[in-house]
Scaffold this active site. Structure first.
Site, PDB file in Angstrom:
ATOM      1  N   CYS A  58      -8.762   2.935  -8.920  1.00  0.00           N
ATOM      2  CA  CYS A  58      -7.543   2.753  -8.245  1.00  0.00           C
ATOM      3  C   CYS A  58      -7.507   1.971  -7.165  1.00  0.00           C
ATOM      4  O   CYS A  58      -7.754   2.754  -5.980  1.00  0.00           O
ATOM      5  CB  CYS A  58      -6.482   3.933  -8.470  1.00  0.00           C
ATOM      6  SG  CYS A  58      -4.913   3.283  -7.617  1.00  0.00           S
ATOM      7  N   CYS A  61      -5.007   3.281  -4.392  1.00  0.00           N
ATOM      8  CA  CYS A  61      -5.325   4.531  -3.891  1.00  0.00           C
ATOM      9  C   CYS A  61      -6.524   4.595  -2.668  1.00  0.00           C
ATOM     10  O   CYS A  61      -6.452   5.329  -1.883  1.00  0.00           O
ATOM     11  CB  CYS A  61      -5.852   5.265  -4.966  1.00  0.00           C
ATOM     12  SG  CYS A  61      -4.932   5.676  -6.626  1.00  0.00           S
TER      13      CYS A  61
END
Length: 399
Positions: A58, A61
């Site tokens: 991600c 993230c």
């Protein structure tokens, strides 16, 4: 001797049950304990648990970890107010917690009490103040997601509740957010639209120049600028402009499209100039105009996009997707992808994009080199990404 003494002290503290933390010495301190131990500490202390739900692949993230979690202001707030915990949703206890709390997107931020009950929930990459504000909402019984959900279920349809609930849903359930947003717009009178509640509604839900919110904002732009500042109103203008340009692109109205686009092209802000270039490239790509697509992207390679591997990679992937079988377009995509790899050769998506394009062009040797690099980088990602990288590598070997 001092260093050895410090190591012994740390070891002794860990041995008598002190909370275990991740290795970060600065920034938000995340527990490494089992989730049950974190909940037990929460129950004893009365503090909520903040959970960063992430995955290894991600990008938002990773951005949060690199830019926000290490920030002193964020760390001071979260370390003081919460017990912090982070977990990969695809490893260890992650899949179970993902199912338990209905985590669908990454990153997701959960705030739970000592009984494991969800108090507040948010998602996506955030700037610093926005991230801190979500923590404040979790601590406020009147603004936490669970409280707003309960109030809505019990029939509370006040403007303030509808706004807060719709905004919270934007980070968890966009379809339901739009539904609640429509209820909110319906109860707002025109006189409400310049109040703080109305302005917040426009900031959150005005996406189209032709709907009620967009029209009202556009016709009262000076009033909003005086009340809420040029910077805030410019963000709404930019979003409405983006929507209008996409609509004109779909209609293939080139005259209106380029008339509107010129506003961004003449801007002094490099970010707007870059967006104008990206939109122009997309227009010519969707129209199949190879000559002008090449002209615009060559300009970007020499200027605004020269050091932007994400922008170059995005255009290259769009080019491959829309230009299948069109060799001149694929050759231009190759130039863009190659430059993206030059900028950041350790980014998986850059190497993978280059490998795909070289494969489509039939450049086996170069495709193989990029695919092998992508596969090695994929080993730090999820099994799904590794599988895709391996599949691509095998396909190229068989050419």
């Amino acid at each position: 001797m001092k260093k050895l003494f410090g190591v012994l002290i740390c070891g002794c503290l860990a041995g008598i049950g002190m909370p275990a933390f991740a290795q970060e010495e600065t920034g938000i301190r995340f527990r490494k304990d089992a989730f049950s131990a974190v909940l037990e500490e929460s129950a004893q202390s009365g503090k909520l648990v903040f959970i960063d739900c992430y995955t290894s692949w991600c990008a938002p993230c990773k951005w949060m970890e690199k830019n926000i979690f290490v920030n002193d202001t964020a760390a001071s707030f979260y370390n003081t107010k919460f017990i912090n915990y982070k977990i990969d949703m695809e490893k260890g206890e992650g899949p179970e917690l993902r199912k338990r709390y209905g985590v669908q997107v990454f990153p997701t931020y959960l705030f739970v009490n000592g009984r494991g009950e969800l108090v507040h929930k948010a998602t996506s990459r955030m700037e610093l103040q926005e991230f801190i504000e979500e923590g404040k909402k979790a601590l406020d019984p009147s603004r936490a997601f669970s409280a707003l959900e309960k109030a809505f279920a019990q029939g509370n349809r006040s403007k303030e509740t509808l706004l807060a609930y719709a905004q919270a849903l934007q980070r968890t359930d966009r379809n339901k957010a739009d539904s609640v947003g429509r209820l909110l717009v319906a109860v707002l009178k025109d006189a409400d639209l310049t109040t703080p509640v109305g302005w917040a509604t426009i900031q959150s839900f005005a996406w189209d120049e032709e709907d009620r919110l967009g029209k009202y904002f556009t016709s009262h732009l000076n009033d909003y600028t005086k009340l809420y500042g040029a910077a805030a109103t410019a963000k709404v203008q930019e979003r409405l402009m983006y929507g209008a340009l996409n609509a004109l692109m779909r209609k293939k109205d080139s005259t209106a499209f380029f008339t509107r686009l010129s506003t961004w092209q003449r801007a002094t802000d490099p970010a707007l100039q870059k967006k104008a270039l990206m939109m122009e490239a997309e227009y010519f790509l969707s129209a199949g105009d190879v000559k002008n697509f090449r002209r615009v992207t060559d300009s970007g390679l020499q200027g605004l996009l020269r050091n932007d591997d994400m922008g170059l990679g995005y255009i290259a992937r769009r080019c491959e997707y829309l230009g299948e079988g069109n060799r001149p377009l694929l050759q231009q995509a190759h130039k863009l992808a190659l430059r993206a790899v030059e900028i950041d050769p350790k980014e998986y998506s850059n190497q993978s994009t280059l490998a795909h394009i070289c494969k489509d062009l039939g450049n086996k040797e170069e495709a193989l080199q990029a695919a092998e690099a992508a596969y090695q980088l994929s080993l730090a990602e999820t099994s799904k990404i590794q599988g895709l990288a391996k599949k691509l590598l095998d396909e190229i070997k068989q050419l």
